[in-house]
Enzyme design. Structure first.
Site, PDB file in Angstrom:
ATOM      1  N   SER A 170       0.862  -1.188   0.000  1.00  0.00           N
ATOM      2  CA  SER A 170       0.000   0.000   0.000  1.00  0.00           C
ATOM      3  C   SER A 170       0.889   1.225   0.000  1.00  0.00           C
ATOM      4  CB  SER A 170      -0.871   0.080   1.242  1.00  0.00           C
ATOM      5  OG  SER A 170      -1.432  -1.159   1.526  1.00  0.00           O
ATOM      6  N   GLU A 253       0.894  -4.126  14.598  1.00  0.00           N
ATOM      7  CA  GLU A 253      -0.279  -4.083  13.724  1.00  0.00           C
ATOM      8  C   GLU A 253      -1.518  -4.548  14.483  1.00  0.00           C
ATOM      9  OE1 GLU A 253      -0.437  -6.976  10.539  1.00  0.00           O
ATOM     10  OE2 GLU A 253      -1.466  -5.543   9.252  1.00  0.00           O
ATOM     11  N   GLU A 381      -8.247 -17.746   7.117  1.00  0.00           N
ATOM     12  CA  GLU A 381      -7.687 -19.028   7.575  1.00  0.00           C
ATOM     13  C   GLU A 381      -6.531 -18.797   8.545  1.00  0.00           C
ATOM     14  OE1 GLU A 381      -8.493 -18.253   4.376  1.00  0.00           O
ATOM     15  OE2 GLU A 381     -10.338 -19.403   4.575  1.00  0.00           O
TER      16      GLU A 381
END
Lengths: 414, 375
Positions: A170, A253, A381
Site C-alpha cells: 500500500s 499491527e 484461515e
C-alpha cells in the site's frame, strides 16, 4: 459497569475535542462521512495532500503519533488516550490513511531496532507526515507464509545489494521510505536467513508498479528491486534476525484497536427499510429480517467486544484476545450482505453504474471489494489459526519445511 | 469506560463456579437426566444457602439486595454447570414478574420463599405451538377464575406457583391480556409431566378448571408486563447460554488436545482448529452482546429492549453452535450417552425455544431497531 470516562479521560477528551473543533478541515466533513470500503477518494483533492496537511497540523499541535515518546515526535500518551483521540478525530481519521503503516508498523520497528541517530532522523518526520513509509513484506510466492520470501540481499562491502519483488504494498507510489525484509542466507531454514532493512524508495533500481485488482481498482503496488544498494547502517536488528524483528512489526499491527471495521450493516438496514418488494418492504419479509437481525447482532457484538478491549486499556490492563475476531467477522459479513442485497435487487442487481435500482451500485462495489477484506492483513484461515493457537492453545501446524534449508524447499506444487 | 464486571462481581463468579463445580458435577446432572429425580433438591437448597436465589431480590423481601449484574454472573455459572434446577423459571421469570408488577402482599408472600429455596415459580405462557403473542393466549380469566390449558410450562411439574397469562378481553388488542398469580397446590389445577428435549429441565402441561387466581398487576397490563419480563429473562438466559457455550467450547478444545488420530493431536488439524476458532468467535460475540444487555438491565436503560434482543439472538446462536460442534470434535464418542456433550446440545436447543424461538427474537430486534431509527 459503565461507559463513562474517568475524570482524567474526560479532561483529555475535552482538550482533544476543542483542538479538533478549532483545527479540523471541516469543509471535508460531509465527503469523509460517506462510508467507504478501501481507499478514500475525494472529489477534487488528493487524499495524500490533504492528509499531509492534517498530519502536519496535528504534529504541530502535539497530536500526532500520540503513543510515541515525545522525543521522537509523539505525545507519550497512554493507550486509552490514543483510543479517545481516535474517537474524537472521527471521520478526519480517514485522512490518516497514508500514515497508518508508518505510525503503526514501520515507526515502532525503527524505534525498537534503529540506532539513536536513525530514530532522531526518521521518526519525527514520519510523525509529522513529511515522510511517508511503506512496508515491504509480502511477495508473490510468500503471502500467508511470509517467511518463505525470496527477495535476496547480498552483502557487498559496507552495503547490501537487493534483488527481487514485493507485492501488495500500500502506498509504495507515494512513500519516501520502506521497511524491507529480505533473505540474506538461503542455506539455512527459512525463518533463520532473513534480515530487516529500511531504504529510500527513491533509490536507483526501485520500481513501483500499480496492481490492477479484481475489483478494477488500483490501490496496491508491486515493487521491483534490481541491484538496489542499501547501506548496512540501515539494517534493523542483527543479520539473520529479520523474522523476530518482523514479529515486532506485526505485533504492533495487531495493537491497532480503535479502528472500527466496516460491516455493511447500517447500509443494509437502510436499504431494506426502503426497498419495496412485491409484497411490501424488504424489511418486513421474514427471510430478509432473519438475516438482517443476525447481522445486526454480530455487528453489535463486534462493537461491544471493542468496548471490552477499551475498558481493559482504560484500567491499564493488557487487552484480552477477544479483539482478534474483528476482521474475521466483518469480512465475511460484508460479502454475505452484498450478495443478499443484490439478490433483493433481482435482475437489476447486475448493474454497477449510477443506477437508481441498485442504489448507485454500492452493494455491487461491496461484493467486488469484499474478497480483499478476507485476505489482506491475514487471511480468514490465518486468523483462525491464530485464534486456535494463541487463544485456545491448540498445537501449531506440523511444519514440514521448518528444519529444511531454504534453498531445498520445493517451489512448485506440480 | 468500565465495560466489565467489578472485582466484587468477579469474585462472586469465582465463588459460584467453585460451589457449582463441587455441588453440580456432571454426575449430579445425570441423576436428573436419567429421570431419577425431577430436579436436584440438594443443589437448590445449597443455592438458597449461598444467597444465589435471592441475589437480586431486595433485602426487605428476604433477598441479598445485590443487583442484576450479580445475578448475571451467577447465571453464567449456572449455564456452564448445566445445573438441573428451576433457576430460570423461578428467578428470571417468576421473581422478576413479582418485582415488576407484584403487590406488596404478593411480594411478601413469595419473594422470601423464593430466596429461601422454599418456593419454585414459573411462567405459564404458551398454549401449544407458537411464539409469544397476545393472539396465542386463549385461556380465559373471568370472575377470578381461570379455565384452559397451558403447554409447555417449564418446570411446571415441580412449581409451587405460576404467573399465568390469560385473556380478559376480546378487542383483539394487547390489553386483552392480563397476568394472574396461581397457587398450583390449590384446587382446580391438574399437572402432567411431558417428555422433552432436555430432561434436566422438566416441561409440563397445566390444566386450569375453575381455578382461583389473583391478578398480578393491573387488568389489561398483562402483555406489557410480560414483554418486560421476557426482556429481562432474555438477558439472564443469555448469560446462561454464554456459560454453556464457553463450557462446550472448552470441552471441545480439551478433547482436541487429548485425542490422537493419524499419529497426532486432532487439534493440530486445521479442519478441527478452524471449527474451534469459529466457536470462539460466536462465544465472544455473544459475551459482548450479553455484557451490553446486562448494563442496560442493571441501569434500566431505554436501550434494554434492543440490547436484550441482540443478546438473546447472539447467545442462542453461540450456544447452539458450540454445543453442536463440540459433538463434532468428539466424533463418535460425542454421540454416546456416556459423554456429556449431548447434555449441552440438549440444553442449548431447549433454551433456544424457551422464551420464544430465534425467529421471534429476530423479529423483535428488527422492530426495536426500526423504532429507534424512526425516533
Amino acid at each position: 459497569m459503565n461507559f463513562d470516562d474517568t475524570p482524567q479521560e474526560a479532561a483529555f477528551r475535552e482538550t482533544a475535542r476543542k483542538w479538533i473543533e478549532a483545527n479540523a478541515p471541516k469543509e471535508l466533513h460531509a465527503e469523509l462521512s460517506k462510508s467507504s470500503l478501501g481507499r478514500i477518494r475525494l472529489a477534487n483533492r488528493d487524499i495524500v495532500d490533504v492528509g499531509k496537511a492534517w498530519q502536519k497540523k496535528k504534529f504541530e499541535g502535539n497530536w500526532a503519533c500520540l503513543h510515541w515518546p515525545k522525543e521522537y515526535g509523539g505525545r507519550g500518551a497512554t493507550p486509552i488516550e490514543k483510543v479517545i483521540w481516535q474517537q474524537e478525530e472521527g471521520v478526519y481519521g480517514k485522512l490518516t490513511q497514508p500514515f497508518q503503516i508508518g505510525e503503526g508498523m514501520c515507526g515502532p520497528t525503527v524505534m525498537a531496532f534503529g540506532s539513536e541517530d536513525a530514530k532522531r532522523r526518521y521518526l519525527p518526520k514520519l510523525a509529522s507526515g513529511e515522510e511517508i513509509w511503506c512496508q515491504l513484506f509480502s511477495e508473490p510466492s510468500a503471502g500467508s507464509d511470509v517467511a518463505g520470501l525470496r527477495t535476496r540481499a547480498e552483502k557487498k562491502g559496507d552495503n547490501w545489494v537487493v534483488n527481487g519483488q514485493k507485492i501488495w504494498t500500500s502506498g509504495a507510489h507515494y512513500s519516501d521510505y520502506g521497511l524491507l525484509i529480505a533473505r540474506t542466507d538461503p542455506n539455512v531454514p527459512k525463518h533463520k536467513g532473513l534480515t530487516m532493512f529500511f531504504l529510500d524508495m527513491k533509490s536507483p533500481g526501485v520500481e513501483v508498479r500499480p496492481i490492477k485488482q479484481a475489483n478494477g481498482m488500483q490501490e496496491f503496488n508491486e515493487v521491483y528491486f534490481t541491484d538496489v544498494v542499501i547501506p548496512d547502517s540501515q539494517r534493523l536488528g542483527a543479520v539473520g534476525e529479520g523474522w523476530s524483528v518482523s514479529l515486532t512489526t506485526l505485533m504492533n499491527e495487531r495493537m491497532s484497536i480503535g479502528a472500527r471495521l466496516a460491516t455493511g450493516v447500517p447500509e443494509m438496514f437502510e436499504f431494506c427499510s426502503s426497498l419495496m418488494l412485491e409484497d411490501g418492504l424488504a424489511i418486513d419479509d421474514p427471510a430478509v429480517r432473519s438475516k438482517l437481525a443476525s447481522w445486526a447482532a454480530k455487528s453489535s457484538g463486534l462493537k461491544y467486544t471493542s468496548y471490552r478491549t477499551i475498558s481493559a486499556l482504560s484500567k491499564g490492563e493488557r487487552p484480552g484476545p477477544e479483539n482478534s475476531i474483528g476482521k474475521l467477522v466483518s469480512g465475511m459479513m460484508l460479502q454475505d450482505i452484498a450478495t443478499c442485497a443484490m439478490d433483493l435487487q433481482g435482475a437489476a442487481g447486475v448493474l454497477t453504474g449510477n443506477d437508481e435500482e441498485t442504489v448507485q451500485g454500492q452493494f455491487q462495489q461491496m461484493l467486488l471489494s469484499s474478497p480483499s477484506m478476507r485476505i489482506a492483513g491475514g487471511t480468514d484461515e490465518i486468523l483462525r489459526n491464530i485464534i486456535a493457537e494463541r487463544v485456545l492453545g491448540l498445537p501449531g501446524d506440523i511444519r514440514v519445511d521448518k528444519d529444511v534449508p531454504y534453498n531445498k524447499i520445493p517451489t512448485k506444487g506440480r | 469506560m468500565n465495560f466489565d464486571f467489578s472485582d466484587d462481581q468477579k469474585q462472586l463468579r469465582d465463588q459460584a463456579r467453585k460451589f457449582l463445580a463441587e455441588k453440580c458435577p456432571p454426575k449430579a446432572v445425570r441423576v436428573v437426566l436419567d429421570g431419577k429425580a425431577p430436579y436436584d433438591k440438594e443443589l437448590w437448597k445449597g443455592l438458597a444457602e449461598m444467597g444465589f436465589l435471592g441475589v437480586a431480590i431486595p433485602e426487605e423481601f428476604g433477598g441479598a439486595g445485590a443487583g442484576h449484574l450479580e445475578l448475571c454472573v451467577i447465571a453464567e455459572e449456572m449455564g456452564r454447570a448445566n445445573a438441573p434446577v428451576p433457576f430460570s423459571s423461578t428467578v428470571y421469570l417468576a421473581a422478576e414478574a413479582l418485582l415488576i408488577a407484584g403487590s406488596d402482599a404478593q411480594k411478601k408472600k413469595w419473594l422470601p420463599a423464593i430466596a429461601a429455596g422454599e418456593a419454585i415459580g414459573t411462567l405459564a405462557l404458551f398454549e401449544g405451538k407458537g411464539n409469544p403473542s397476545p393472539k396465542n393466549v386463549k385461556i380465559t380469566a373471568a370472575n377470578g377464575v381461570l379455565n384452559g390449558v397451558k403447554k409447555p410450562v417449564a418446570d411446571g411439574a415441580i412449581a409451587d406457583f405460576a404467573v399465568v397469562a390469560a385473556r380478559t378481553g376480546s378487542s383483539g388488542r394487547e390489553n386483552d391480556i392480563s397476568l394472574f398469580l396461581v397457587d398450583l397446590k390449590a384446587g382446580g389445577v391438574e399437572v402432567k409431566s411431558l417428555t422433552n428435549l432436555d430432561p434436566t429441565r422438566g416441561q409440563a402441561e397445566i390444566s386450569f378448571r375453575e381455578c382461583k387466581a389473583e391478578p398480578l398487576g393491573a387488568a389489561g397490563e398483562g402483555w406489557s408486563i410480560l414483554t418486560q419480563m421476557l426482556d429481562r429473562a432474555a438477558v439472564l438466559c443469555a448469560f446462561e447460554q454464554v456459560g454453556g457455550a464457553d463450557r462446550a467450547l472448552e470441552m471441545g478444545r480439551d478433547y482436541a488436545l487429548d485425542r490422537i488420530a493419524f499419529g497426532r493431536q486432532i487439534g493440530s488439524f486445521q479442519a478441527v482448529k478452524h471449527m474451534l476458532a469459529d466457536m470462539y468467535v460466536s462465544a465472544t460475540l455473544a459475551r459482548s452482546n450479553s455484557y451490553y444487555s446486562a448494563w442496560a438491565l442493571s441501569t434500566n436503560a431505554a436501550e434494554l429492549p434492543e440490547a436484550a434482543a441482540a443478546a438473546r439472538i447472539s447467545a442462542t446462536q453461540a450456544f447452539q453452535h458450540c454445543a453442536k460442534n463440540n459433538i463434532q470434535v468428539h466424533g463418535g464418542m460425542g454421540f454416546t450417552w456416556e459423554f456429556d456433550c449431548h447434555m449441552y446440545y440438549r440444553r442449548a436447543n431447549a433454551m433456544a425455544l424457551g422464551l420464544g424461538s430465534l425467529s421471534y427474537w429476530e423479529d423483535q430486534l428488527i422492530e426495536r431497531m426500526r423504532k429507534k431509527n424512526a425516533a
